[in-house]
Scaffold this active site. Structure first.
Site, short mmCIF file in Angstrom:
data_model
loop_
_atom_site.label_atom_id
_atom_site.label_comp_id
_atom_site.label_asym_id
_atom_site.label_seq_id
_atom_site.Cartn_x
_atom_site.Cartn_y
_atom_site.Cartn_z
N GLY A 16 -2.89 -7.56 -2.33
CA GLY A 16 -1.98 -8.71 -2.25
C GLY A 16 -2.23 -9.50 -0.97
N GLU A 54 -9.53 -1.86 2.97
CA GLU A 54 -8.55 -0.81 2.64
C GLU A 54 -9.19 0.30 1.82
OE1 GLU A 54 -4.42 -3.40 2.58
OE2 GLU A 54 -5.63 -3.36 0.78
C1 5RP Z 1 -2.91 -5.82 1.34
C2 5RP Z 1 -2.31 -4.79 0.46
C3 5RP Z 1 -0.88 -4.42 0.72
O1 5RP Z 1 -0.82 -3.07 1.01
C4 5RP Z 1 -0.07 -4.74 -0.51
O2 5RP Z 1 -0.24 -6.11 -0.81
C5 5RP Z 1 1.40 -4.43 -0.30
O3 5RP Z 1 1.93 -5.29 0.66
P1 5RP Z 1 3.47 -5.26 1.09
O4 5RP Z 1 3.68 -3.96 1.80
O5 5RP Z 1 3.63 -6.46 1.97
O6 5RP Z 1 4.28 -5.37 -0.17
O7 5RP Z 1 -2.91 -4.24 -0.42
O8 5RP Z 1 -4.21 -6.16 0.94
#
Ligand code: 5RP
Length: 223
Positions: free
Chosen positions: A100, A107
């Protein structure tokens, strides 16, 4: 779910995750708002003498960790003791959608080189059965991006290049709608076979522990 309850859940998950951090560990520092709660709590422990080294999964996490006084390394050649990261969606088998924030490649590198991959989410991220709600972020090279996009489009219901966004690696993100994903491992391999694709935000059978924050309490799912 209201934003306030989701935020409370993120904090509860982060608090519980902290109990898995021990002196002298090298840990992955994920990206996103849930991990940000974890970083803030971690920095308090560091102030109290906890000795850890954090390997950030993005430039934004690196910046935040340094600001909070957490010791950071951006080059590492061993196996991390644990990785702490968030997720956009979690299915009943612990498979994840991530990316996201666009940090999926870094990651995945960190998660796959950690003894334990510990995922922190609030309970709004849980999906009964198969992954179905989130678009799947795919990182692609800018070189001939339209050609890579054309190939992705033949596999997905729809695909959209994330506007005004480049990753820390200088690449693009394409958010793809695949509907309900019955076989995430198969889909992940199929997408990765497209030349120009760098990484896919499907994290299949990677999580060892999912810490779920639900309001002011939390629980764990172990895999
Ligand atoms: C970023 C990610 C985040 O871990 C994922 O989007 C969740 O984000 P949030 O804790 O703000 O809901 O994969 O690349």
């Amino acid at each position: 779910m209201s934003d306030k309850i989701a935020e409370e859940g993120k904090l509860s998950a982060a608090k519980r995750a902290l109990s898995y951090v021990k002196d002298d560990m090298t840990i992955g520092l994920g990206t996103g708002s849930t991990t940000a709660y974890f970083l803030r709590l971690l920095s308090e422990q560091v102030c109290d003498g906890l000795a850890i080294v954090g390997i950030p999964t993005s430039k934004s996490t690196e910046k935040m960790a340094r600001k909070l006084g957490i010791k950071v390394a951006t080059d590492f050649s061993g196996i991390l003791d644990a990785d702490f990261d968030g997720a956009d969606e979690v299915d009943s088998s612990g498979n994840l959608v991530k990316g996201g924030g666009g940090a999926l490649t870094r990651e995945k590198i960190i998660a796959s080189n950690s003894r334990k991959f510990i995922v922190l989410v609030d309970d709004s991220k849980l999906t009964e059965g198969h992954l179905s709600r989130s678009k799947i972020p795919v990182e692609i090279l800018p070189f001939m991006a339209q050609l890579t996009l054309n190939k992705l489009k033949t596999m997905a219901i729809s695909c959209e290049v994330r506007k005004s966004f480049t990753t820390d690696n200088g690449n693009y993100i394409v958010d793809c709608n695949f509907g309900k994903i019955d076989e995430p491992g198969h889909l992940e391999s199929q997408i990765k076979m497209i030349p120009g694709v760098v990484e896919v935000g499907l994290f299949v059978k990677m999580a060892n522990k999912i810490i779920v924050g639900s309001g002011d309490s939390s629980y764990e799912l172990n895999y």
